[in-house]
Design a protein around this motif. Sequence first.
Motif, PDB file in Angstrom:
ATOM      1  N   ALA A  78       0.836  -1.199   0.000  1.00 27.88           N
ATOM      2  CA  ALA A  78       0.000   0.000   0.000  1.00 27.88           C
ATOM      3  C   ALA A  78       0.870   1.248   0.000  1.00 27.88           C
ATOM      4  O   ALA A  78       0.591   2.231  -0.680  1.00 27.88           O
ATOM      5  CB  ALA A  78      -0.922  -0.015   1.223  1.00 27.88           C
ATOM      6  N   ARG A  79       1.950   1.221   0.775  1.00 31.29           N
ATOM      7  CA  ARG A  79       2.789   2.424   0.886  1.00 31.29           C
ATOM      8  C   ARG A  79       3.455   2.764  -0.433  1.00 31.29           C
ATOM      9  O   ARG A  79       3.599   3.926  -0.783  1.00 31.29           O
ATOM     10  CB  ARG A  79       3.809   2.249   2.012  1.00 31.29           C
ATOM     11  CG  ARG A  79       4.879   1.216   1.776  1.00 31.29           C
ATOM     12  CD  ARG A  79       5.586   0.847   3.054  1.00 31.29           C
ATOM     13  NE  ARG A  79       4.726   0.085   3.940  1.00 31.29           N
ATOM     14  CZ  ARG A  79       4.946  -0.090   5.231  1.00 31.29           C
ATOM     15  NH1 ARG A  79       5.998   0.436   5.812  1.00 31.29           N
ATOM     16  NH2 ARG A  79       4.121  -0.812   5.956  1.00 31.29           N
ATOM     17  N   ASN A 183      -7.097   5.551   1.144  1.00 30.08           N
ATOM     18  CA  ASN A 183      -6.221   4.480   1.613  1.00 30.08           C
ATOM     19  C   ASN A 183      -7.080   3.383   2.239  1.00 30.08           C
ATOM     20  O   ASN A 183      -7.510   3.478   3.380  1.00 30.08           O
ATOM     21  CB  ASN A 183      -5.209   5.028   2.625  1.00 30.08           C
ATOM     22  CG  ASN A 183      -4.302   3.923   3.156  1.00 30.08           C
ATOM     23  OD1 ASN A 183      -4.338   2.798   2.664  1.00 30.08           O
ATOM     24  ND2 ASN A 183      -3.505   4.244   4.149  1.00 30.08           N
ATOM     25  N   SER A 206      -3.843  -3.227   0.456  1.00 28.48           N
ATOM     26  CA  SER A 206      -2.657  -3.977   0.865  1.00 28.48           C
ATOM     27  C   SER A 206      -2.955  -5.467   0.797  1.00 28.48           C
ATOM     28  O   SER A 206      -3.837  -5.971   1.488  1.00 28.48           O
ATOM     29  CB  SER A 206      -2.268  -3.589   2.298  1.00 28.48           C
ATOM     30  OG  SER A 206      -1.209  -4.416   2.751  1.00 28.48           O
ATOM     31  N   LYS A 209      -2.161  -7.409   4.044  1.00 30.33           N
ATOM     32  CA  LYS A 209      -3.000  -7.028   5.184  1.00 30.33           C
ATOM     33  C   LYS A 209      -4.443  -7.500   5.021  1.00 30.33           C
ATOM     34  O   LYS A 209      -5.034  -7.984   5.967  1.00 30.33           O
ATOM     35  CB  LYS A 209      -2.978  -5.521   5.396  1.00 30.33           C
ATOM     36  CG  LYS A 209      -3.799  -5.096   6.599  1.00 30.33           C
ATOM     37  CD  LYS A 209      -3.628  -3.646   6.941  1.00 30.33           C
ATOM     38  CE  LYS A 209      -2.439  -3.466   7.869  1.00 30.33           C
ATOM     39  NZ  LYS A 209      -1.955  -2.089   7.865  1.00 30.33           N
TER      40      LYS A 209
END
Length: 371
Positions: A78-79, A183, A206, A209
């Motif tokens: 995700a980052r 996000n 993600s 996650k």
Amino acid sequence: MFKRETKDFINIDPLQTGGKLTEEARQALLEWGDGYSICDFCTTGRLDEIKKPPIHDFIHKQLPEFLGCDVARVTNGAREAKFAVMHALAKKDAWVVLDGNCHYSSYVAAERAGLNIALVPKTDYPDYTITPENFARTIEETRRKGEVVLSLITYPDGNYGNLPDVKKIAIICSEYDVPLLVNGAYAVGRMPVSLKEIGADFIVGSGHKSMAASGPVGVLGMKEEWEDIVLRRSEKYKNKEVELLGCTARGATIITLMASFPHVKERVKRWEKEVEKARKFAAGMEELEIKQLGDKPHNHDLMFFHAEVLYEISKRAKGGRFFLYRELKSRKIHGIKPGLTRYFKLSTYGLSNSEIDYVLNAFREIVEKYS
Ligand SMILES: *Cc1c(COP(=O)(O)O)cnc(C)c1O
């Protein structure tokens, strides 16, 4: 072999409950574990164009459908997806507006992209809400300092599991002509979420996650109008996308994501059941005078608790504040950080009803044992 003691525990660590592999992914991990295994059938130098295994179909058809977006890519997390967008939109002296509940990786990505950062304040204890009004005010104030090139809302945030009114926030952002990134690290793969329905510009998820992938792997979806900017190609290597550094998830990471995907698509349809379980758990904790903070009734499996009762026990228990961790560990429950007693978060995602009862009962026993 490195042993993993907690493997068969009941896991309530929010980081981990949505990233447990499906059986299909577990097998795929073995099959595709070798380095660069995915490159066997790459003919054009583009990850997203590999036809066998069907990565092309996944990235260009299934993923955009799932995210409700025009264009999608797989990233290393995700980052990395957030950073790619921020870096592509960054300008000298420009600003990004982040919600005050944002993940540290959003902040760090913005720093790395050289953006000035403004934070939307959250409301006080016990709700910690990001309101559309505060979002609008922060954009308004930040605009006076310089150009706002992007705003970001965490949906839900990783601390309280709060789901802000993202549609209203999207309308506000478009009124200010500021693109909005959602996000969804804790949403995509757990609950139904659609970029089009929200009305934002970018969505990030993600894999490790919330999409039952080993990772590190993430997903990025966007509106068509951003494709040329965020996915611009290298001058020299015409088929390589610059912000993705050419190729992203190149092996077992993307394969486990794809292997779990059919299951993930089905499980988001059962989201209501997950919310029900979470609420039942929160109600049980409240009976022990352990207070659930944030949205109430809660709308997500990630919950934040305030437990004065456990904090008081920690002052006199043997082992002090580590007593809770030890008590849970002895009952094969993993996921609350060692040393936390007064404030902690946990997730009930994927737990069966009897597991929920078991965890609740463990808390009850612990409280009673020390009272
Ligand atoms: C976990 C988390 C991330 C980081 O996800 P990665 O895929 O590991 O980069 C980002 N944002 C939020 C809200 C998270 O909870």
